[in-house]
Design an enzyme around this catalytic site. Structure first.
Site, PDB file in Angstrom:
ATOM      1  N   HIS A  62      39.990  37.873  42.913  1.00  0.00           N
ATOM      2  CA  HIS A  62      40.174  36.492  43.382  1.00  0.00           C
ATOM      3  C   HIS A  62      38.866  35.956  43.934  1.00  0.00           C
ATOM      4  O   HIS A  62      38.177  36.658  44.658  1.00  0.00           O
ATOM      5  CB  HIS A  62      41.223  36.435  44.496  1.00  0.00           C
ATOM      6  CG  HIS A  62      42.509  37.108  44.130  1.00  0.00           C
ATOM      7  ND1 HIS A  62      42.639  38.482  44.108  1.00  0.00           N
ATOM      8  CD2 HIS A  62      43.699  36.606  43.752  1.00  0.00           C
ATOM      9  CE1 HIS A  62      43.871  38.793  43.724  1.00  0.00           C
ATOM     10  NE2 HIS A  62      44.528  37.676  43.503  1.00  0.00           N
ATOM     11  N   LYS A 100      44.425  40.738  36.191  1.00  0.00           N
ATOM     12  CA  LYS A 100      44.705  39.418  36.776  1.00  0.00           C
ATOM     13  C   LYS A 100      43.450  38.853  37.435  1.00  0.00           C
ATOM     14  O   LYS A 100      42.765  39.565  38.171  1.00  0.00           O
ATOM     15  CB  LYS A 100      45.822  39.539  37.823  1.00  0.00           C
ATOM     16  CG  LYS A 100      46.095  38.237  38.591  1.00  0.00           C
ATOM     17  CD  LYS A 100      46.799  38.489  39.922  1.00  0.00           C
ATOM     18  CE  LYS A 100      46.812  37.215  40.758  1.00  0.00           C
ATOM     19  NZ  LYS A 100      47.254  37.446  42.141  1.00  0.00           N
TER      20      LYS A 100
END
Length: 252
Positions: A143, A170
């Site tokens: 992230h 992800k």
């Protein structure tokens, strides 16, 4: 491309699956939130353990996990401690982070763990192997709440996760412009078409990036995050609205 099956849910085919994040500070709020979430329309329950106050007490953490498992036995449970450096609520040492994830794996209560790519290569590889030995899937994540790197870097990170045998790579990035959203979508498409042999999850955050949360089936993201109550990241929309749009795009 292979799919990932968790309980009866097949990730990587059809419309993107909806993940919701439960953020509760203590056992009582875990219980009340779980009862509220049980009525919502979603596919995967993510427990954001970094919001839990009594983290040093592993028994308390696992008691909370047991409540979630018993309240929603049919929902895949994703155990996530989001580190402060990647936008989470608490900072803990790498050793404590790995130990916490191993305790979750050992508990038999969780179906998936979130493992941050930049934890340290050796620790990541060992934890993936440990999870797989216990039939727990790994969502490997990265992230950046400040910027969106070039497409080549996005793809490189996703490919590194794949090389580390993550079940689902992800990445979530913050756009500084609409063109950053296009960069994320282009990287997703290139990854999906040229390199991915498993489902991936990608998103561009904030209001600017909302289209990326809706268009996963078009560009190659297998899941998206929605909000039951409070959003766990900027740009999330309610699960009901999300399901409506995903269904429209799927059936078009």
């Amino acid at each position: 491309m292979k799919t990932v099956t968790v309980k009866d849910l097949v990730i990587g085919t059809g419309a993107p699956k909806i993940i919701v994040s439960l953020m509760a500070k203590d056992i009582a709020s875990v219980k009340s939130e779980a009862l509220a979430y049980r009525e919502a329309d979603f596919d995967i329950l993510e427990w954001r353990v970094d919001h839990y106050a009594d983290l040093s007490n592993v028994e308390s953490v696992m008691a909370a996990a047991k409540i979630l498992r018993e309240t929603m036995p049919e929902k895949p449970l994703l155990f996530t401690f989001r580190s402060a450096k990647e936008g989470g609520e608490q900072a803990i040492s790498t050793e404590a982070y790995i130990a916490l994830n191993r305790a979750a794996i050992d508990s038999g209560l969780v179906d998936m763990i979130d493992l941050e790519l930049f934890t340290g290569d050796d620790q990541v590889k060992e934890t993936v192997a440990y999870a797989h030995a216990h039939d727990v899937k790994v969502v490997m994540s990265n992230h950046d709440f400040h910027k969106t790197p070039e497409a080549e870097e996005i793809i490189a990170r996703l490919r590194k996760m794949q090389s580390f045998d993550a079940d689902i790579p992800k990445i979530a990035l913050m756009p500084q412009s609409t063109s950053d959203v296009l960069t994320l979508l282009a990287a997703t498409l290139e990854m999906q078409e040229q390199y991915a042999d498993r489902p991936i999850i990608t998103m561009s955050m904030a209001k600017t990036g909302v289209i990326s949360r809706l268009a996963g089936e078009v560009f190659g993201s297998a899941a998206t995050f929605g909000a039951v109550k409070k959003a766990s990241a900027p740009g999330q929309i309610s699960v009901n609205d999300l399901r409506t749009v995903l269904t429209i795009l799927h059936q078009a």
